[in-house]
Design an enzyme around this catalytic site. Structure first.
Site, PDB file in Angstrom:
ATOM      1  N   GLY A  16       0.818  -1.218   0.000  1.00 51.39           N
ATOM      2  CA  GLY A  16       0.000   0.000   0.000  1.00 51.39           C
ATOM      3  C   GLY A  16       0.847   1.262   0.000  1.00 51.39           C
ATOM      4  O   GLY A  16       0.587   2.190  -0.785  1.00 51.39           O
ATOM      5  N   ASP A  36      -4.710   3.132   7.724  1.00 50.16           N
ATOM      6  CA  ASP A  36      -4.351   1.889   8.398  1.00 50.16           C
ATOM      7  C   ASP A  36      -4.877   1.964   9.818  1.00 50.16           C
ATOM      8  O   ASP A  36      -5.002   3.062  10.384  1.00 50.16           O
ATOM      9  CB  ASP A  36      -2.822   1.737   8.400  1.00 50.16           C
ATOM     10  CG  ASP A  36      -2.373   0.289   8.538  1.00 50.16           C
ATOM     11  OD1 ASP A  36      -1.785  -0.240   7.576  1.00 50.16           O
ATOM     12  OD2 ASP A  36      -2.619  -0.308   9.609  1.00 50.16           O
ATOM     13  N   ASN A  93      -3.030  -7.236   4.759  1.00 46.18           N
ATOM     14  CA  ASN A  93      -2.302  -8.500   4.741  1.00 46.18           C
ATOM     15  C   ASN A  93      -3.252  -9.694   4.621  1.00 46.18           C
ATOM     16  O   ASN A  93      -4.377  -9.660   5.114  1.00 46.18           O
ATOM     17  CB  ASN A  93      -1.396  -8.631   5.975  1.00 46.18           C
ATOM     18  CG  ASN A  93      -2.002  -8.034   7.223  1.00 46.18           C
ATOM     19  OD1 ASN A  93      -2.800  -7.105   7.144  1.00 46.18           O
ATOM     20  ND2 ASN A  93      -1.652  -8.576   8.363  1.00 46.18           N
ATOM     21  N   ALA A 166       8.396  -6.286  -6.536  1.00 49.90           N
ATOM     22  CA  ALA A 166       9.246  -7.082  -5.645  1.00 49.90           C
ATOM     23  C   ALA A 166       9.848  -6.130  -4.622  1.00 49.90           C
ATOM     24  O   ALA A 166      10.254  -5.010  -4.969  1.00 49.90           O
ATOM     25  CB  ALA A 166      10.354  -7.751  -6.447  1.00 49.90           C
ATOM     26  N   CYS A 278       5.512 -13.526   0.492  1.00 50.10           N
ATOM     27  CA  CYS A 278       4.558 -13.947  -0.544  1.00 50.10           C
ATOM     28  C   CYS A 278       4.741 -15.351  -1.104  1.00 50.10           C
ATOM     29  O   CYS A 278       3.761 -16.071  -1.254  1.00 50.10           O
ATOM     30  CB  CYS A 278       4.602 -12.954  -1.698  1.00 50.10           C
ATOM     31  SG  CYS A 278       4.014 -11.330  -1.209  1.00 50.10           S
TER      32      CYS A 278
HETATM   33  P1  NAI Z   1       1.712  -5.549   5.372  1.00 51.45           P
HETATM   34  O1  NAI Z   1       1.486  -6.478   6.503  1.00 51.45           O
HETATM   35  O2  NAI Z   1       3.030  -4.870   5.203  1.00 51.45           O
HETATM   36  O3  NAI Z   1       0.595  -4.392   5.397  1.00 51.45           O
HETATM   37  C1  NAI Z   1      -0.753  -4.624   5.584  1.00 51.45           C
HETATM   38  C2  NAI Z   1      -1.325  -3.473   6.428  1.00 51.45           C
HETATM   39  O4  NAI Z   1      -2.751  -3.603   6.466  1.00 51.45           O
HETATM   40  C3  NAI Z   1      -0.855  -3.460   7.881  1.00 51.45           C
HETATM   41  O5  NAI Z   1      -0.223  -2.225   8.166  1.00 51.45           O
HETATM   42  C4  NAI Z   1      -2.155  -3.623   8.688  1.00 51.45           C
HETATM   43  O6  NAI Z   1      -2.162  -2.886   9.889  1.00 51.45           O
HETATM   44  C5  NAI Z   1      -3.190  -3.112   7.716  1.00 51.45           C
HETATM   45  N1  NAI Z   1      -4.555  -3.580   7.989  1.00 51.45           N
HETATM   46  C6  NAI Z   1      -4.978  -4.841   8.249  1.00 51.45           C
HETATM   47  N2  NAI Z   1      -6.316  -4.851   8.424  1.00 51.45           N
HETATM   48  C7  NAI Z   1      -6.753  -3.582   8.275  1.00 51.45           C
HETATM   49  C8  NAI Z   1      -8.030  -2.966   8.332  1.00 51.45           C
HETATM   50  N3  NAI Z   1      -9.130  -3.683   8.559  1.00 51.45           N
HETATM   51  N4  NAI Z   1      -8.118  -1.626   8.152  1.00 51.45           N
HETATM   52  C9  NAI Z   1      -6.997  -0.893   7.908  1.00 51.45           C
HETATM   53  N5  NAI Z   1      -5.761  -1.430   7.831  1.00 51.45           N
HETATM   54  C10 NAI Z   1      -5.640  -2.755   8.000  1.00 51.45           C
HETATM   55  O7  NAI Z   1       1.361  -6.391   4.052  1.00 51.45           O
HETATM   56  P2  NAI Z   1       1.954  -6.196   2.569  1.00 51.45           P
HETATM   57  O8  NAI Z   1       3.281  -6.850   2.463  1.00 51.45           O
HETATM   58  O9  NAI Z   1       1.803  -4.776   2.170  1.00 51.45           O
HETATM   59  O10 NAI Z   1       0.945  -7.091   1.733  1.00 51.45           O
HETATM   60  C11 NAI Z   1      -0.391  -6.687   1.473  1.00 51.45           C
HETATM   61  C12 NAI Z   1      -0.967  -7.596   0.400  1.00 51.45           C
HETATM   62  O11 NAI Z   1      -0.229  -7.444  -0.808  1.00 51.45           O
HETATM   63  C13 NAI Z   1      -0.912  -9.083   0.739  1.00 51.45           C
HETATM   64  O12 NAI Z   1      -2.068  -9.695   0.246  1.00 51.45           O
HETATM   65  C14 NAI Z   1       0.306  -9.570  -0.026  1.00 51.45           C
HETATM   66  O13 NAI Z   1       0.189 -10.925  -0.372  1.00 51.45           O
HETATM   67  C15 NAI Z   1       0.246  -8.702  -1.272  1.00 51.45           C
HETATM   68  N6  NAI Z   1       1.534  -8.491  -1.925  1.00 51.45           N
HETATM   69  C16 NAI Z   1       2.673  -8.272  -1.199  1.00 51.45           C
HETATM   70  C17 NAI Z   1       3.884  -8.046  -1.841  1.00 51.45           C
HETATM   71  C18 NAI Z   1       5.122  -7.813  -1.040  1.00 51.45           C
HETATM   72  O14 NAI Z   1       6.198  -7.821  -1.647  1.00 51.45           O
HETATM   73  N7  NAI Z   1       5.057  -7.594   0.251  1.00 51.45           N
HETATM   74  C19 NAI Z   1       3.991  -8.018  -3.307  1.00 51.45           C
HETATM   75  C20 NAI Z   1       2.744  -8.200  -3.971  1.00 51.45           C
HETATM   76  C21 NAI Z   1       1.573  -8.446  -3.297  1.00 51.45           C
END
Ligand code: NAI
Length: 465
Positions: A16, A36, A93, A166, A278
């Site tokens: 995000g 968030d 997440n 990535a 991932c």
């Molecule tokens: P992250 O864990 O870094 O961030 C997710 C955020 O969402 C957290 O800050 C959390 O507090 C927030 N959150 C959770 N529930 C919430 C709610 N109800 N309201 C508001 N905020 C909320 O996760 P990340 O790495 O950004 O991954 C997010 C998605 O993107 C996952 O599905 C992942 O599989 C996908 N993804 C991740 C990549 C990566 O390299 N990290 C690459 C491509 C896709």
């Protein structure tokens, strides 16, 4: 096609944060609000010291510096942002379930469902809801059914727009994306929504890189892309084990096969195993979905990618133990690197965690240095495994901010992340400081075997005898 004035993104994480920063920088006429529920994370995004952003990515702080407070905002006011936006990205997440049906394999969609319920409650005007999180195929229909039963009379279009960035190269990947994938309903309003979202990416990407599909193809493609990428790593890692027994050199094998244009050179570096939030999660998800459709052979095929990755990590730890005369008890082993790859502070599923755990079981004393990962994060990663008490983890493992202090009287060094700075260390001084024989276990194939042996090291490089 609708004109977009305001975008909201729920989830200010590794996806995000960078994604929305890039959209804000490329679309100055659009106001982008990233929300968030984690107050500490939002505070870090708003920190006046840009070195304190919660996500480290090359080029990110420069973009945030230019856009934050102008058309990019970070906030915990989730409801307000939902209410005002025409497009809402869900980027929360989606970890592997740790309980109940599908435990250990299926994706846990509770955070996504909470978002959908909240959008349903708050929205008073029509919205485009975009799945940015990686979700199992057919999740859009679950989101749709939650949104359509709100009673508010609001019309929602649900799009799947998985993220292919990535970590470590997120900004570059977003700006120079190979492709952007947008899945949506094949109805006139679905098409309009797809075109509206396409128009945002068209600010900086050529049209032919913006692919539109049906929603299921888009959801499934993200899982398949990660499965194929991880499969390449596991394939070359399998061959690295064979190279070590046969005097073949995995780098030469990689080059030889990678120059075949049908195979290509990328993602063919042997290593201590893939990590990151991932690959494992998304393959397990694919395995779970396949099995739930009774496709056991398909499930077994993809599961093998994970089995090979676990083997590679275990093999690395076992090699350290057997090389150090079958005991590491009380021996000082320095870890260079803890992040799952270079240029990120993310440690999720990092190979270093399992390798540390295996060596701590043998009572090794581990000293960790990583240029971007905090001590708190390292201890949290270890404590999460619950192999031993937090006190014991802190007794056996220490974290340092100066690698040169760490190597004094060390029995061995394990290179676990391919940070560039490790290549430039004065390895002669390191040799002087270490106990002899001085062992280096290079899990990232970062250094030259010839040079290291000439300096006097007992040097092991993954994939080379
Ligand atoms: P992250 O864990 O870094 O961030 C997710 C955020 O969402 C957290 O800050 C959390 O507090 C927030 N959150 C959770 N529930 C919430 C709610 N109800 N309201 C508001 N905020 C909320 O996760 P990340 O790495 O950004 O991954 C997010 C998605 O993107 C996952 O599905 C992942 O599989 C996908 N993804 C991740 C990549 C990566 O390299 N990290 C690459 C491509 C896709």
């Amino acid at each position: 096609m609708k004109k977009v004035n305001k975008i909201c993104c729920i989830g200010a994480g590794y996806v995000g944060g960078p994604t929305m920063s890039v959209i804000a920088s490329q679309c100055p006429e659009i106001t982008v609000t990233v929300v968030d529920i984690n107050q500490a994370r939002i505070d870090q995004w708003n920190d006046s010291d840009l070195d304190n952003l919660p996500v480290y990515e090359p080029g990110l702080k420069e973009i945030v510096a230019k856009t934050r407070g102008k058309n990019l905002f970070f906030s915990t006011e989730v409801d307000k942002a939902i209410d005002e936006a025409e497009i809402i990205f869900i980027s929360v997440n989606t970890p592997t379930k740790t309980y109940g049906k599908g435990k250990g394999q299926a994706a846990d969609l509770k955070f996504v469902e909470l978002c959908a319920r909240n959008i349903a409650k708050i929205a008073k005007t029509d919205k485009i809801v975009v799945e940015k999180s990686t979700l199992p195929v057919r999740t859009a229909s679950a989101i749709k059914s939650i949104l359509e039963n709100t009673g508010n009379g609001v019309k929602f279009e649900i799009l799947s727009n998985p993220e292919f960035l990535a970590e470590g190269t997120a900004v570059e990947d977003l700006l120079q994306a190979d492709r952007v994938l947008i899945g949506g309903d094949e109805t006139p309003s679905g098409q309009e929504a797809k075109d509206t979202l396409s128009s945002i990416y068209a600010h900086w990407l050529p049209k032919e890189r913006i692919l539109q599909t049906n929603v299921w193809s888009s959801e499934l493609s993200k899982l398949v892309a990660n499965a194929f990428l991880a499969q390449r790593v596991s394939s070359i890692n399998a061959i690295s084990a064979l190279c070590e027994r046969t005097d073949a050199n995995v780098a030469e094998v990689s080059r030889a096969i990678g120059t075949d244009s049908r195979i290509g050179p990328k993602f063919l570096n042997a290593s201590v195993g893939f990590g990151g939030s991932c690959f494992q999660k998304d393959i397990l998800n694919l395995v779970y979905i396949s099995r739930s459709f009774g496709l056991n052979e398909v499930a077994d095929y993809w599961e093998q990618v994970i089995i090979m990755n676990d083997y590679q990590k275990r093999r690395f730890a076992e090699n350290i133990i057997s090389t150090l005369y079958n005991t590491v008890s009380g021996k000082k082993i320095v870890f260079l690197g803890w992040a799952f790859k270079k240029d990120t502070n993310d440690t999720r599923e990092s190979a270093a965690i399992n390798i540390a755990d295996a060596l701590l079981e043998e009572k090794a004393e581990i000293v960790v240095y990583d240029p971007k990962v905090s001590a708190d994060r390292i201890y949290a990663d270890l404590d999460y495994l619950e192999t031993r008490s937090p006190e014991e983890n802190r007794k056996l493992l220490t974290v340092v901010s100066n690698p040169m202090d760490a190597v004094q009287d060390a029995h061995a060094i394990a290179i676990l992340t391919e940070w560039d700075e490790f290549k430039n260390y004065d390895w002669d001084i390191i040799f002087e400081k270490m106990l002899k024989p001085a062992f280096v276990f290079d899990g990232r194939r970062l250094l030259s075997k010839e040079d290291m042996e000439a300096k006097g090291f007992q040097y092991y490089k993954i994939g080379q005898s």
